[in-house]
Scaffold this motif. Structure first.
Motif, PDB file in Angstrom:
ATOM      1  N   CYS A  75      36.345  24.067  34.985  1.00  0.00           N
ATOM      2  CA  CYS A  75      37.202  24.294  33.530  1.00  0.00           C
ATOM      3  C   CYS A  75      36.557  23.311  32.533  1.00  0.00           C
ATOM      4  O   CYS A  75      36.311  22.002  33.192  1.00  0.00           O
ATOM      5  N   ASP A  76      36.438  23.497  31.419  1.00  0.00           N
ATOM      6  CA  ASP A  76      36.045  22.767  30.336  1.00  0.00           C
ATOM      7  C   ASP A  76      37.225  22.020  29.853  1.00  0.00           C
ATOM      8  O   ASP A  76      37.121  21.931  28.536  1.00  0.00           O
TER       9      ASP A  76
ATOM     10  N   TYR B 258      30.934  31.615  41.713  1.00  0.00           N
ATOM     11  CA  TYR B 258      31.192  30.196  40.860  1.00  0.00           C
ATOM     12  C   TYR B 258      31.659  30.864  39.748  1.00  0.00           C
ATOM     13  O   TYR B 258      31.073  31.803  38.979  1.00  0.00           O
ATOM     14  N   CYS B 259      32.787  30.306  39.102  1.00  0.00           N
ATOM     15  CA  CYS B 259      33.526  30.895  37.992  1.00  0.00           C
ATOM     16  C   CYS B 259      33.663  29.730  36.985  1.00  0.00           C
ATOM     17  O   CYS B 259      33.792  28.603  37.302  1.00  0.00           O
ATOM     18  N   ARG B 260      33.844  30.312  35.938  1.00  0.00           N
ATOM     19  CA  ARG B 260      33.938  29.189  34.547  1.00  0.00           C
ATOM     20  C   ARG B 260      35.260  29.717  33.801  1.00  0.00           C
ATOM     21  O   ARG B 260      35.419  30.711  33.467  1.00  0.00           O
ATOM     22  N   SER B 261      35.763  28.506  33.390  1.00  0.00           N
ATOM     23  CA  SER B 261      37.080  28.913  32.479  1.00  0.00           C
ATOM     24  C   SER B 261      37.094  28.095  31.109  1.00  0.00           C
ATOM     25  O   SER B 261      36.913  26.907  31.442  1.00  0.00           O
ATOM     26  N   GLU B 262      36.768  28.520  30.004  1.00  0.00           N
ATOM     27  CA  GLU B 262      36.457  27.623  28.942  1.00  0.00           C
ATOM     28  C   GLU B 262      37.701  27.576  28.168  1.00  0.00           C
ATOM     29  O   GLU B 262      37.869  26.292  27.305  1.00  0.00           O
ATOM     30  N   THR B 263      38.817  28.259  28.088  1.00  0.00           N
ATOM     31  CA  THR B 263      40.047  27.968  27.258  1.00  0.00           C
ATOM     32  C   THR B 263      41.306  27.605  28.196  1.00  0.00           C
ATOM     33  O   THR B 263      41.428  28.613  29.218  1.00  0.00           O
ATOM     34  N   ASP B 264      42.071  26.931  28.017  1.00  0.00           N
ATOM     35  CA  ASP B 264      43.385  26.549  28.634  1.00  0.00           C
ATOM     36  C   ASP B 264      44.466  27.633  28.290  1.00  0.00           C
ATOM     37  O   ASP B 264      45.527  27.098  27.568  1.00  0.00           O
ATOM     38  N   ASN B 265      44.372  28.638  28.675  1.00  0.00           N
ATOM     39  CA  ASN B 265      45.617  29.897  28.326  1.00  0.00           C
ATOM     40  C   ASN B 265      45.820  30.567  29.535  1.00  0.00           C
ATOM     41  O   ASN B 265      46.008  31.730  29.425  1.00  0.00           O
ATOM     42  N   GLY B 266      45.805  29.787  30.703  1.00  0.00           N
ATOM     43  CA  GLY B 266      46.211  30.396  31.874  1.00  0.00           C
ATOM     44  C   GLY B 266      47.897  30.577  31.960  1.00  0.00           C
ATOM     45  O   GLY B 266      48.452  29.956  31.356  1.00  0.00           O
ATOM     46  N   THR B 267      48.265  31.385  32.938  1.00  0.00           N
ATOM     47  CA  THR B 267      49.850  31.799  33.019  1.00  0.00           C
ATOM     48  C   THR B 267      50.085  31.384  34.567  1.00  0.00           C
ATOM     49  O   THR B 267      49.475  31.603  35.512  1.00  0.00           O
ATOM     50  N   TYR B 268      51.077  30.315  34.646  1.00  0.00           N
ATOM     51  CA  TYR B 268      51.611  29.873  35.977  1.00  0.00           C
ATOM     52  C   TYR B 268      52.481  30.874  36.335  1.00  0.00           C
ATOM     53  O   TYR B 268      53.418  31.253  35.680  1.00  0.00           O
ATOM     54  N   LEU B 269      52.139  31.163  37.625  1.00  0.00           N
ATOM     55  CA  LEU B 269      52.882  32.347  38.334  1.00  0.00           C
ATOM     56  C   LEU B 269      53.893  31.757  39.473  1.00  0.00           C
ATOM     57  O   LEU B 269      54.771  32.487  39.854  1.00  0.00           O
ATOM     58  N   GLY B 270      53.888  30.440  39.741  1.00  0.00           N
ATOM     59  CA  GLY B 270      54.733  29.712  40.963  1.00  0.00           C
ATOM     60  C   GLY B 270      53.907  28.881  41.963  1.00  0.00           C
ATOM     61  O   GLY B 270      52.744  28.772  41.623  1.00  0.00           O
ATOM     62  N   ALA B 271      54.595  28.618  42.657  1.00  0.00           N
ATOM     63  CA  ALA B 271      54.089  27.537  43.867  1.00  0.00           C
ATOM     64  C   ALA B 271      54.512  28.000  45.125  1.00  0.00           C
ATOM     65  O   ALA B 271      55.303  28.634  45.463  1.00  0.00           O
TER      66      ALA B 271
END
Length: 266
Positions: free
Chosen positions: A32-33, A75-88
């Motif tokens: 993640c960037d 190998y995955c990349r994420s450039e923007t912090d706009n994820g959605t938390y679904l639970g733990a």
């Protein structure tokens, strides 16, 4: 599992449940960037780009073979912090690592950012609080491996616990049983690095032989611990950390009788 996390970026091991609408169950290396707040057991949706492991740079934290050693298939990349938390997902691993984070935060609070961050890495395997300039200085001097939890840390911590139990006049068999439970809990507690896992398995084999009053053969324990690690994590055969740890320990075990004889003569 957080592999690296600072104020500017994060690298973690994630299990991908679905990709492009298809259900899968594979592990991947996610970079993640930005600073990511995900923890062990968190479930989230995140836009990513997927790459082949061959696209990893050899001068980065992971190359193709070290990524395979962690069981990564992509190998995955994420450039923007706009994820959605679904639970733990609650588990003993998450609970222990939550305690690890809490203790490390207290250590940093009482000892300060620099000393506390270094103490957290050396004692509890949590490098998250190590200051960037401290990590840079360790890398420049070729001592970055000291920050990584290894077998010597496991022996020091568990050996101290053994000494304390001795002071309490606890019998050998009961002491071995207590330590046999504490060792795997501590290995999980410190995020389970491979050298710590190897040392933990060796120490547990030693405790088993001690419990049954048999002499422990260090060489046999070493080979058996590596066999167990590879049996549990087949991808560990690609880990340079495993084989360097194995070679260093084997060399020390084989040289110990010679060194002891020289010292006794001197």
């Amino acid at each position: 599992e957080n592999l690296y996390n600072n104020r500017y970026s994060a690298t973690m091991r994630v299990r991908i449940n679905s990709l492009y609408g298809e259900r899968i169950n594979s592990y991947a290396l996610l970079e993640c960037d930005y600073e990511a707040g995900w923890r062990v057991g968190d479930t989230f949706e995140l836009p990513i780009t997927v790459h082949s492991l061959s696209e990893l740079s050899d001068d980065g934290f992971y190359n193709e073979y070290s990524a395979l050693s962690y069981g990564f298939l992509a190998y995955c990349r994420s450039e923007t912090d706009n994820g959605t938390y679904l639970g733990a997902e609650k588990s003993i691993v998450r609970n222990l690592q939550d305690i690890n984070e809490s203790i490390c935060a207290d250590i940093v609070y009482y000892l300060g950012d620099r000393t506390g961050g270094l103490a957290s890495a050396l004692a509890l395997g949590n490098e998250r609080y190590v200051q960037d300039d401290v990590e840079r200085d360790f890398r420049r001097t070729g001592l970055a491996h000291i920050l990584a939890l290894s077998g010597s840390h496991i022996i020091l911590i568990i050996g101290t616990a053994d000494a304390l139990l001795c002071k309490l006049f606890i019998r050998k068999k009961l002491r071995s049983a207590v330590l046999f439970i504490l060792v795997p809990l501590y290995v999980i507690f410190v995020m389970t690095p491979i050298p710590a896992l190897r040392a933990g398995i060796m120490y547990m084999l030693f405790l088993l032989s001690s419990f049954f009053n048999d002499d422990s053969d260090a060489v046999t324990n070493l080979f058996l611990s590596v066999f167990i690690i590879v049996l549990i994590m087949p991808s560990a055969v690609f880990s340079a950390s495993l084989w360097m740890s194995f070679a260093a320990t084997l060399l020390m075990v084989l040289l110990m009788p010679f060194i002891s004889s020289v010292l006794s003569v001197a």
